[in-house]
Write a protein that holds these residues in place. Structure first.
Motif, PDB file in Angstrom:
ATOM      1  N   LEU A   1       0.796  -1.228   0.000  1.00  0.00           N
ATOM      2  CA  LEU A   1       0.000   0.000   0.000  1.00  0.00           C
ATOM      3  C   LEU A   1       0.826   1.275   0.000  1.00  0.00           C
ATOM      4  O   LEU A   1       0.482   2.244  -0.676  1.00  0.00           O
ATOM      5  CB  LEU A   1      -0.937   0.017   1.219  1.00  0.00           C
TER       6      LEU A   1
ATOM      7  N   SER B   1      -2.860   1.744  -5.259  1.00  0.00           N
ATOM      8  CA  SER B   1      -3.689   1.463  -4.088  1.00  0.00           C
ATOM      9  C   SER B   1      -4.655   2.612  -3.822  1.00  0.00           C
ATOM     10  O   SER B   1      -5.820   2.392  -3.478  1.00  0.00           O
ATOM     11  CB  SER B   1      -2.797   1.232  -2.863  1.00  0.00           C
TER      12      SER B   1
ATOM     13  N   ASN C   1      -8.690   2.395  -3.999  1.00  0.00           N
ATOM     14  CA  ASN C   1      -9.472   2.805  -2.837  1.00  0.00           C
ATOM     15  C   ASN C   1     -10.597   3.756  -3.239  1.00  0.00           C
ATOM     16  O   ASN C   1     -11.688   3.717  -2.665  1.00  0.00           O
ATOM     17  CB  ASN C   1      -8.555   3.473  -1.812  1.00  0.00           C
TER      18      ASN C   1
ATOM     19  N   PHE D   1      -2.780   7.273   0.455  1.00  0.00           N
ATOM     20  CA  PHE D   1      -3.867   6.330   0.705  1.00  0.00           C
ATOM     21  C   PHE D   1      -4.793   6.872   1.790  1.00  0.00           C
ATOM     22  O   PHE D   1      -6.019   6.759   1.695  1.00  0.00           O
ATOM     23  CB  PHE D   1      -3.288   4.978   1.122  1.00  0.00           C
TER      24      PHE D   1
ATOM     25  N   THR E   1      -7.240   9.541   0.477  1.00  0.00           N
ATOM     26  CA  THR E   1      -8.373   8.979  -0.262  1.00  0.00           C
ATOM     27  C   THR E   1      -9.372   8.328   0.687  1.00  0.00           C
ATOM     28  O   THR E   1     -10.586   8.418   0.483  1.00  0.00           O
ATOM     29  CB  THR E   1      -7.898   7.942  -1.300  1.00  0.00           C
ATOM     30  N   GLU E   2      -8.864   7.699   1.750  1.00  0.00           N
ATOM     31  CA  GLU E   2      -9.762   7.075   2.716  1.00  0.00           C
ATOM     32  C   GLU E   2     -10.581   8.128   3.456  1.00  0.00           C
ATOM     33  O   GLU E   2     -11.794   7.971   3.669  1.00  0.00           O
ATOM     34  CB  GLU E   2      -8.967   6.232   3.705  1.00  0.00           C
TER      35      GLU E   2
ATOM     36  N   ASN F   1     -13.217   9.451   1.090  1.00  0.00           N
ATOM     37  CA  ASN F   1     -14.299   8.483   0.917  1.00  0.00           C
ATOM     38  C   ASN F   1     -15.275   8.512   2.085  1.00  0.00           C
ATOM     39  O   ASN F   1     -16.498   8.573   1.896  1.00  0.00           O
ATOM     40  CB  ASN F   1     -13.719   7.069   0.788  1.00  0.00           C
TER      41      ASN F   1
ATOM     42  N   HIS G   1     -17.532   1.287   4.191  1.00  0.00           N
ATOM     43  CA  HIS G   1     -16.071   1.236   4.208  1.00  0.00           C
ATOM     44  C   HIS G   1     -15.496   0.326   5.287  1.00  0.00           C
ATOM     45  O   HIS G   1     -14.293   0.069   5.294  1.00  0.00           O
ATOM     46  CB  HIS G   1     -15.507   2.656   4.395  1.00  0.00           C
TER      47      HIS G   1
ATOM     48  N   PHE H   1     -11.765  -6.201   4.083  1.00  0.00           N
ATOM     49  CA  PHE H   1     -12.547  -5.455   3.102  1.00  0.00           C
ATOM     50  C   PHE H   1     -13.572  -6.351   2.407  1.00  0.00           C
ATOM     51  O   PHE H   1     -14.732  -5.981   2.237  1.00  0.00           O
ATOM     52  CB  PHE H   1     -11.600  -4.812   2.100  1.00  0.00           C
TER      53      PHE H   1
ATOM     54  N   THR I   1      -5.616  -2.768  -2.499  1.00  0.00           N
ATOM     55  CA  THR I   1      -6.769  -3.088  -1.664  1.00  0.00           C
ATOM     56  C   THR I   1      -7.748  -1.947  -1.692  1.00  0.00           C
ATOM     57  O   THR I   1      -7.482  -0.924  -2.291  1.00  0.00           O
ATOM     58  CB  THR I   1      -6.320  -3.400  -0.237  1.00  0.00           C
ATOM     59  N   GLN I   2      -8.885  -2.148  -1.034  1.00  0.00           N
ATOM     60  CA  GLN I   2      -9.953  -1.159  -1.073  1.00  0.00           C
ATOM     61  C   GLN I   2     -10.603  -1.046   0.285  1.00  0.00           C
ATOM     62  O   GLN I   2     -10.887  -2.023   0.932  1.00  0.00           O
ATOM     63  CB  GLN I   2     -10.988  -1.601  -2.103  1.00  0.00           C
ATOM     64  N   LEU I   3     -10.963   0.213   0.693  1.00  0.00           N
ATOM     65  CA  LEU I   3     -11.629   0.438   1.975  1.00  0.00           C
ATOM     66  C   LEU I   3     -13.027   0.970   1.753  1.00  0.00           C
ATOM     67  O   LEU I   3     -13.263   1.651   0.786  1.00  0.00           O
ATOM     68  CB  LEU I   3     -10.841   1.447   2.797  1.00  0.00           C
TER      69      LEU I   3
END
Length: 425
Positions: A69, A75, A79, A173, A176-177, A180, A214, A243, A423-425
């Protein structure tokens, strides 16, 4: 002291309180033994003192996070796809209570994303919305939970220098989290107010929607609680399964509440963006098709048969879209990063069983063998992700031996086709 107070509050919640000679609240161990036992096990796991093995697991997690990440734009891109996969479905299911058209979600989410992007620099005109954002900031609802948890774990378990490196590496990262979560909550708040909820109810709905879309960090499934060897392996294996686990929990809730519009969207969106590869429904369909083909005496691989047929009748472009979705049409393969299947450990033995942490160990072992003069490592062995290999190549002079030159040229070819996981949250 804070930990002791939290433990006392937790036990009070389980045991209840006595008012006028009668017990009020809590969990009745006789009437609800399973819930009571689960709560006791959970609090025992949460409030126990950290052991050396805990620090070892944390270090393994931080190494996996740094590898997959940190400093990785892919990443951050993956995300952001949550805003068009999980989030619209969660908004319809929770903020709109499954009522109304899905077409209302898009404009609400787009407006919230625009406004939340600007809210860091200025205040919103609507006083209630600004009060909600201020409360979310104060309580940490829009914090980048995964990035924060990774950095804190690293600092607690290793050196401050490594912790700072992790903080810098996870900055993109984390942003972006945060975006989101913040945009999701603002859109959910507006939609909830639109269906008549007051400020307090809409705020709770927005928090719940964001958590469902999320996920929340810092928790493990019950089989990964404790200090036994099975729990330790589970903690390592679960690093990035949170996730996918959260995604299936959200689908299960939607199915139970008969919110079929949101369920259909949440199921279809990942396939549209990233294709059928790695998605749960196509995987089930391929298994059924493969069984039917074998029953009719056809031993061909079902997946290969389907994609070969698409390519034969519709062309290679259609096959790319079927495999890798709209991103595939743009020349990007995010199927592994956006997959909704849970891969079981393969032939890699204990390294596969340890999940991403085992992958770090395995790739590091291969990397040292690869960099060694006169290495006889074979091309089919798995390497470090291309970004790391490119850094090695910049720092090292080209090797002199013919064998090493062959290996270096192969690495360049591999780096152009390999797709490191995200990966994705």
């Amino acid at each position: 002291m804070a930990k002791m107070q939290a433990a006392r509050d937790a036990m009070a919640a389980i045991m209840g309180r006595v008012e006028n000679g009668q017990r009020v609240g809590g969990v009745d161990a006789k009437k609800e033994p399973q819930i009571y036992q689960t709560a006791i096990e959970y609090y025992k796991d949460q409030f126990r003192n950290a052991e050396k093995a805990d620090r070892m697991v944390d270090v393994a997690k931080s190494a996996a996070t740094m590898k997959y990440l940190a400093f990785n734009p892919k990443s951050a891109l993956v995300n952001m796809t949550a805003m068009v996969t999980n989030v619209p479905a969660a908004l319809h299911a929770y903020a709109m209570d499954g009522k109304g058209s899905m077409t209302k979600v898009g404009p609400a989410l787009a407006g919230a994303a625009k406004d939340y992007g600007a809210v860091m620099a200025e205040r919103l005109e609507n006083a209630d919305e600004q009060a909600f954002i201020d409360e979310a900031h104060r309580k940490g609802y829009d914090d980048p939970q995964y990035a924060r948890d990774a950095s804190k774990t690293t600092i607690d378990s290793t050196s401050k220098a490594w912790g700072k490196a992790m903080t810098w590496g996870m900055w993109m990262f984390g942003k972006t989290e945060q975006f989101n979560r913040g945009a999701t909550m603002l859109a959910a708040y507006r939609l909830a107010r639109g269906r008549g909820l007051d400020h307090a109810e809409a705020s709770k709905t927005a928090e719940h929607t964001s958590n469902r879309a999320h996920g929340t960090t810092g928790t493990m499934p019950q089989w990964a609680w404790g200090t036994g060897i099975g729990a330790r392996v589970g903690q390592s294996l679960y690093v990035y399964q949170k996730f996918v686990h959260n995604y299936f929990q959200m689908l299960h809730e939607m199915l139970g509440a008969k919110q079929y519009k949101a369920l259909a969207y949440a199921t279809a969106a990942p396939m549209v963006l990233a294709g059928a590869t790695g998605q749960i429904l196509p995987a089930v369909a391929m298994t059924i098709l493969g069984g039917a083909m074998k029953a009719m005496g056809d031993d061909r691989d079902a997946e290969k048969f389907v994609y070969d047929t698409i390519r034969e009748y519709l062309g290679g472009g259609a096959e790319e879209i079927a495999r890798y979705g709209l991103f595939g049409a743009m020349g990007m393969n995010l199927s592994g990063s956006m997959g909704t299947t849970i891969d079981l450990p393969g032939a890699g033995g204990m390294m596969d069983l340890l999940g991403p942490a085992g992958g770090v160990v395995k790739d590091a072992r291969d990397a040292f063998g690869f960099l060694a003069p006169g290495s006889t490592a074979k091309p089919q062995r798995k390497r470090c992700r291309p970004a790391l290999l490119s850094r090695f190549r910049r720092c090292a002079r080209p090797p002199a031996s013919p064998r090493s030159r062959v290996m270096l040229s192969w690495t360049r070819a591999e780096s152009s086709t390999s797709r490191p996981p995200a990966t994705q949250l």
